[in-house]
Structure formats: structure tokens, C-alpha cells
Design a protein around this motif. Structure first.
Motif, PDB file in Angstrom:
ATOM      1  N   ARG A   1       0.827  -1.215   0.000  1.00 48.75           N
ATOM      2  CA  ARG A   1       0.000   0.000   0.000  1.00 48.75           C
ATOM      3  C   ARG A   1       0.855   1.255   0.000  1.00 48.75           C
ATOM      4  NH1 ARG A   1      -3.999  -2.746   4.389  1.00 48.75           N
ATOM      5  NH2 ARG A   1      -5.635  -3.449   2.955  1.00 48.75           N
TER       6      ARG A   1
ATOM      7  N   ALA B   1       1.980   1.802  -3.492  1.00 56.61           N
ATOM      8  CA  ALA B   1       0.885   2.360  -4.280  1.00 56.61           C
ATOM      9  C   ALA B   1       0.779   3.868  -4.068  1.00 56.61           C
ATOM     10  CB  ALA B   1      -0.429   1.680  -3.906  1.00 56.61           C
TER      11      ALA B   1
ATOM     12  N   LEU C   1      -5.637   0.527 -15.676  1.00 55.29           N
ATOM     13  CA  LEU C   1      -5.456   0.725 -14.243  1.00 55.29           C
ATOM     14  C   LEU C   1      -4.973   2.142 -13.982  1.00 55.29           C
ATOM     15  CD1 LEU C   1      -3.493  -2.482 -13.119  1.00 55.29           C
ATOM     16  CD2 LEU C   1      -5.965  -2.102 -13.010  1.00 55.29           C
TER      17      LEU C   1
ATOM     18  N   GLU D   1      -2.627   1.672  -8.694  1.00 56.36           N
ATOM     19  CA  GLU D   1      -2.925   0.241  -8.847  1.00 56.36           C
ATOM     20  C   GLU D   1      -1.775  -0.475  -9.545  1.00 56.36           C
ATOM     21  OE1 GLU D   1      -7.786   0.343  -9.289  1.00 56.36           O
ATOM     22  OE2 GLU D   1      -6.565   1.046 -10.967  1.00 56.36           O
ATOM     23  N   SER D   2      -1.224   0.149 -10.585  1.00 55.86           N
ATOM     24  CA  SER D   2      -0.095  -0.457 -11.293  1.00 55.86           C
ATOM     25  C   SER D   2       1.129  -0.562 -10.387  1.00 55.86           C
ATOM     26  CB  SER D   2       0.245   0.365 -12.541  1.00 55.86           C
ATOM     27  OG  SER D   2      -0.772   0.254 -13.513  1.00 55.86           O
TER      28      SER D   2
ATOM     29  N   ARG E   1      -7.735  -2.977 -17.206  1.00 55.70           N
ATOM     30  CA  ARG E   1      -8.407  -3.407 -15.985  1.00 55.70           C
ATOM     31  C   ARG E   1      -9.552  -4.378 -16.275  1.00 55.70           C
ATOM     32  NH1 ARG E   1      -9.703  -0.619 -12.155  1.00 55.70           N
ATOM     33  NH2 ARG E   1      -8.641   1.369 -12.395  1.00 55.70           N
TER      34      ARG E   1
ATOM     35  N   LEU F   1      -4.980  -5.546  -6.094  1.00 55.52           N
ATOM     36  CA  LEU F   1      -6.270  -4.846  -6.061  1.00 55.52           C
ATOM     37  C   LEU F   1      -7.057  -5.189  -4.798  1.00 55.52           C
ATOM     38  CD1 LEU F   1      -7.361  -5.128  -9.796  1.00 55.52           C
ATOM     39  CD2 LEU F   1      -6.271  -3.194  -8.642  1.00 55.52           C
TER      40      LEU F   1
ATOM     41  N   LEU G   1      -5.807  -2.918  -2.044  1.00 49.87           N
ATOM     42  CA  LEU G   1      -6.267  -1.542  -2.195  1.00 49.87           C
ATOM     43  C   LEU G   1      -7.762  -1.414  -1.952  1.00 49.87           C
ATOM     44  CD1 LEU G   1      -4.215  -0.362  -5.299  1.00 49.87           C
ATOM     45  CD2 LEU G   1      -3.640  -0.189  -2.876  1.00 49.87           C
ATOM     46  N   ARG G   2      -8.540  -2.377  -2.476  1.00 50.97           N
ATOM     47  CA  ARG G   2     -10.005  -2.311  -2.300  1.00 50.97           C
ATOM     48  C   ARG G   2     -10.388  -2.532  -0.839  1.00 50.97           C
ATOM     49  NH1 ARG G   2      -9.403  -1.327  -7.308  1.00 50.97           N
ATOM     50  NH2 ARG G   2      -8.779   0.587  -6.233  1.00 50.97           N
TER      51      ARG G   2
ATOM     52  N   SER H   1     -12.949  -8.113  -8.855  1.00 52.32           N
ATOM     53  CA  SER H   1     -12.315  -6.939  -8.265  1.00 52.32           C
ATOM     54  C   SER H   1     -12.828  -5.662  -8.911  1.00 52.32           C
ATOM     55  CB  SER H   1     -10.794  -7.033  -8.426  1.00 52.32           C
ATOM     56  OG  SER H   1     -10.165  -5.887  -7.917  1.00 52.32           O
TER      57      SER H   1
ATOM     58  N   ARG I   1     -14.798  -2.497  -7.249  1.00 52.40           N
ATOM     59  CA  ARG I   1     -14.378  -1.101  -7.404  1.00 52.40           C
ATOM     60  C   ARG I   1     -15.564  -0.221  -7.814  1.00 52.40           C
ATOM     61  NH1 ARG I   1     -12.857   2.643 -11.180  1.00 52.40           N
ATOM     62  NH2 ARG I   1     -13.536   1.243 -12.856  1.00 52.40           N
TER      63      ARG I   1
END
Length: 484
Positions: A32, A35, A106, A110-111, A152, A194, A197-198, A404, A408
Motif C-alpha cells: 500500500r 501504491a 489501471l 494500482e499499477s 483493468r 487490487l 487496495l479495495r 475486483s 471497485r
């Protein structure tokens, strides 16, 4: 790819440098952080260990050990043995043939998370890749220019080979050694990234939802009975939500001033609904943790031999993302229902439809219609049916990336509903509804991004302003995850 929308978000490192001494050090928190813009530095001893395993893998290949996707074709062509000349360029060819995606891409955070997760898996002993490849991946996170576009959507493969072929375009252009191409394409690094992050986004929205719901409860002036902490018994997650809600609500309204003995369901079930969201986020985080630690290479270099694995099948990530989406959509639906209740003068004692002048002005009824549309757009969804690909070699998929993406989109809809609920609370406040002292600073922040006055105006602009406030972390940082 002329004319296609390019990925958005920060394009380069903006945070600290994290030193990675073991694969485990590249954990969820580190992913994270990457990111968000952190760089990575790989410890020399770790790179030396990677190099030792690489030497063993190369020696095994030199002795003629068969390895799927290294000494053979892939999919239905796996029985086709490659010549030494064909093997030399195979890693690079694997990327070119599978880059069939296109926009939407993305976002850059995210990448970046994808690169971090891929690096974590390549640092495992069974990957058999070179220390140079790992160093090149780390270097990608330190450069100022954007990472390559990664699609994505549109992944119908059993694993993630289609988006991953896009992700490593620059690495392939600079050359790859034996097994490195298949190692870059193996596993579920994107679904894992993902998921992390989600899950964080879900927790932040759940925290923000407590404030929005507390505002609605205060406006409605309903009894606080359903929010008593002792109702949680031994449920630590529910207890955490109720405690947070209690801090925001303050004292219960005077029983002699209550309009109703019992509130509508949407106002009573705040605790269980948001507890379910927290549990779903935890399940998603746990699945991602398992994926970070799992054997995802196929073939994996184990006991000095190359063995096939099922590490590409992301059903754990798909199932937990689907569960999180269910909880999120339900929370959005309940939030939209609360807004509808706030439009009813029988519930709030305020002017009908929260209108500054009922009749000549519509108030917030059109806003509620928008929120209903947002919920309806994400409410559909069942179990995706597998379809055969690769001439039957791939006869089932988990669709973890598609799940995913659906999560989102659902989170985006919930954010819009929360913005609508906060707008309704703000309007009620303008019309004279009292709010608890503990809520006032947060609601003042909402008021600061809105025009003055309660008269009708295009409310889409208001929604966008509050949604941007939420996305920027309004009321954050969130407290520690409930029950964790």
C-alpha cells in the motif's frame, strides 16, 4: 494505442524508500505504501539469495529438465518441445502475443501495487528468476515517468496473463532470461494488489459511513436503543462499530420529544450493516495475505525440479471480492433508504422533501432518485460461468479480476450514496435540525465545499464536491479495523 485514455493518478515516487530484507518484509503495508508513492530498496543479502536459486534453476535447465513455458509452448501447445534457439527468445515472445488488452487502464497507484506484489512473489525461492530482474522491478518504482498501461477489464484467461503481458512490456523490451517470462506472467499478482487496495478503500468508506449514518439518526431524532454496545455481546466487530457510532451520536434524544417509538429499519441496522462491511474487508485482506505467501509460480522451482502448480487460480480472491461487493452494495442500498426517510416530514418533523419551500421547490427528492439509480446499477451479479479457452486446456476461470472490478464500481456507487446522505444531513441542518456536537466539525467540512443556502440548485455539482471530499479522506485517518 493512439486516442485511448491514458492511466491516471500519481506517475512517480512521492514517498519514502523502504528497504526489503526478506520476501515477507514486502507485506500488505509495504504494498500500500508503494501504491501511494514509496520506493523500494532490495537488500544485498536478499539479492544474493535470489541469485543462488537462479543459478540452480539455470543449471537444471542446462541438464535438460523440462519446464512448462520455458522448454515448451503454453496452453494447448504445452507438448511442443522448443529447440534451444526457440527457448532463447521465448520469454520475450510470451509477452508480445498476449498483450491483447486496451482501455480502460489501471490507475497508476494500482499499477504500482501490482509491481510490488509481483516483486514479492519473484523474491520467493521457487521463482528461479535472476536478481537482476528483481532489481529492475524495484527500479520501475523509482522512475518519474508512468508505468506501462495495464488493462483493468477483459481478462478471460485462467490466470492473469493478458494484463500482465502489458505490465511488463518495458522489461521484455530490455530482454529476459530463461523462465523469467513465464514467472512474470504466473500467479495472481494483480488480483492480490487490487484486493489490498479495495480492502483499505472499503474500510475508509465504512468509517465515513458511521458519520453519515450518525447524522441521519440525529436528524430523524430516533431512539438510540439499537446502538447500545451491550447488544454486541461477544461480537468484537459489531462492538467496534457501535462504539464508534456512540461517540458520534452523544446523548440520546429526550424520550418526551421523540416522534416515534421505533425507527425505520434503515436507521436501526447501521451497526450490523457496517460490521458486515468490516468483516468482508477483513476476509479480502486475509485472502490477499494468503496470496502474498503462496506458491504462485507455475512451473515452480521446488527441490531442484520444475513442477506445475494451481497458483494462478484466484478463486480465494474472487470469492472474497464478491463477498465484499455484496456487503458494500447492501450498505449503499441501506444508505439510500435512509435518505428517503429523511425526506419524510413524519420522520424528521422538517419541511417535506427537505425543501426550503415545499411545492415551489422540489427539495432533495431528485437526489434520492439519483441514489436509487446508483444502487440499481451495481445490484446485479451472480457467479460468473466458466468458459473454455485455449482449445480446452483452460476449461475454467475464477474471474478474480472481474470480481475486483465489480467491487471497485460498487465502492464508487457507495461513495456517491454517502455523499448524498451527507448532503441530506447538511440540508436538514440548514432547515433547523440539530446535530450532535461531536459531528459538527466533520459536517462543517462538508458545508465548506458547498454553496450557501438551502434553495433548489443543480445538486449533481454538490454530490461531486462531497464525493471528492470523501475520496480525499474526509474524517480520516480511519481508526484501527474493527475486531482486528
Amino acid at each position: 494505442m493512439t486516442g485511448l485514455t491514458e492511466p491516471t493518478g500519481p506517475t512517480g515516487p512521492t514517498g519514502p524508500t523502504i528497504t526489503i530484507t526478506t520476501p515477507d518484509a514486502l507485506d500488505a503495508a509495504a504494498v500500500r505504501a508503494v501504491a501511494a508513492g514509496a520506493r523500494l530498496h532490495l537488500d544485498d543479502a536478499l539479492l544474493a539469495a535470489v541469485g543462488e536459486r537462479r543459478a540452480a534453476a539455470v543449471a537444471a535447465l542446462a541438464e535438460g529438465a523440462p519446464a512448462y513455458g520455458v522448454t515448451s509452448g503454453m496452453g494447448a501447445l504445452a507438448d511442443r518441445r522448443l529447440t534451444a534457439e526457440e527457448q532463447a527468445g521465448h520469454s520475450v515472445r510470451l509477452m508480445a502475443a498476449r498483450a491483447v488488452g486496451e482501455a480502460p487502464w489501471l490507475e497508476q497507484p494500482e499499477s504500482r501495487a501490482l509491481v510490488a506484489v509481483r516483486l514479492r512473489t519473484l523474491l520467493h525461492p521457487e521463482s528461479g528468476v535472476s536478481a537482476d530482474l528483481c532489481a529492475r522491478l524495484a527500479a520501475l518504482l523509482g522512475r518519474p515517468d508512468p508505468l506501462p498501461p495495464v488493462p483493468r477489464t477483459g481478462n478471460g484467461a485462467a490466470g492473469e496473463i493478458l494484463p500482465l503481458a502489458h505490465a511488463w512490456a518495458d522489461l521484455a523490451a530490455d530482454g529476459l532470461g530463461p523462465k523469467e517470462g513465464i514467472a512474470l506472467l504466473a500467479g495472481t499478482p494483480l488480483a492480490t494488489a487490487l484486493a489490498l487496495l479495495r480492502a483499505e478503500e472499503t474500510r475508509v468508506l465504512a468509517h465515513q459511513a458511521v458519520l453519515a449514518a450518525a447524522g441521519a439518526i440525529a436528524v430523524a431524532g430516533v431512539p438510540h436503543d439499537p446502538y447500545r454496545p451491550e447488544l454486541a455481546r461477544d461480537d468484537d466487530v459489531l462492538a467496534g462499530v457501535l462504539a464508534d457510532l456512540g461517540r458520534r451520536l452523544g446523548d440520546a434524544p429526550d424520550p418526551t420529544l421523540r416522534r416515534h417509538l421505533q425507527a425505520p429499519v434503515s436507521l436501526r441496522v447501521v451497526g450490523p450493516v457496517l460490521a458486515a462491511v468490516h468483516r468482508a474487508a477483513t476476509a479480502l485482506e486475509d485472502a490477499a495475505a494468503r496470496a502474498l505467501c503462496g506458491v504462485t509460480d507455475s512451473p515452480a522451482f521446488l527441490d531442484d525440479a520444475f513442477v506445475g502448480t494451481p497458483g494462478f487460480h484466484g478463486i480465494d480472491l474472487a470469492a472474497t471480492a464478491a463477498g465484499a461487493r455484496y456487503a458494500v452494495v447492501h450498505a449503499a442500498a441501506v444508505g439510500a433508504a435512509r435518505v428517503h426517510r429523511l425526506l419524510d416530514p413524519e420522520v424528521t418533523g422538517l419541511p417535506a422533501q427537505l425543501s426550503a419551500d415545499p411545492g415551489p421547490q422540489a427539495g432533495l427528492t431528485p437526489l434520492h432518485k439519483r441514489l436509487v439509480g446508483e444502487v440499481r446499477a451495481v445490484a446485479d451479479g451472480g457467479v460468473p460461468l466458466p468458459m473454455e479457452t485455449s482449445q480446452g486446456q483452460e476449461d475454467v476461470q475464477s474471474f478474480a479480476l472481474e470480481e475486483s472490478e465489480r467491487l471497485r464500481v460498487a465502492l464508487g456507487a457507495w461513495r456517491t450514496v454517502l455523499a448524498g446522505e451527507l448532503l441530506a444531513v447538511h440540508q436538514a441542518r440548514l432547515l433547523g435540525a440539530p446535530v450532535p456536537t461531536a459531528l459538527q466539525p466533520a459536517l462543517d467540512e462538508v458545508a465548506a465545499v458547498l454553496p450557501e443556502g438551502a434553495d433548489d440548485r443543480p445538486r449533481g455539482t454538490d454530490l461531486a464536491a462531497i464525493s471528492a471530499l470523501l475520496a480525499a479522506g474526509w474524517s480520516s485517518p480511519a481508526p484501527p479495523a474493527a475486531g482486528r
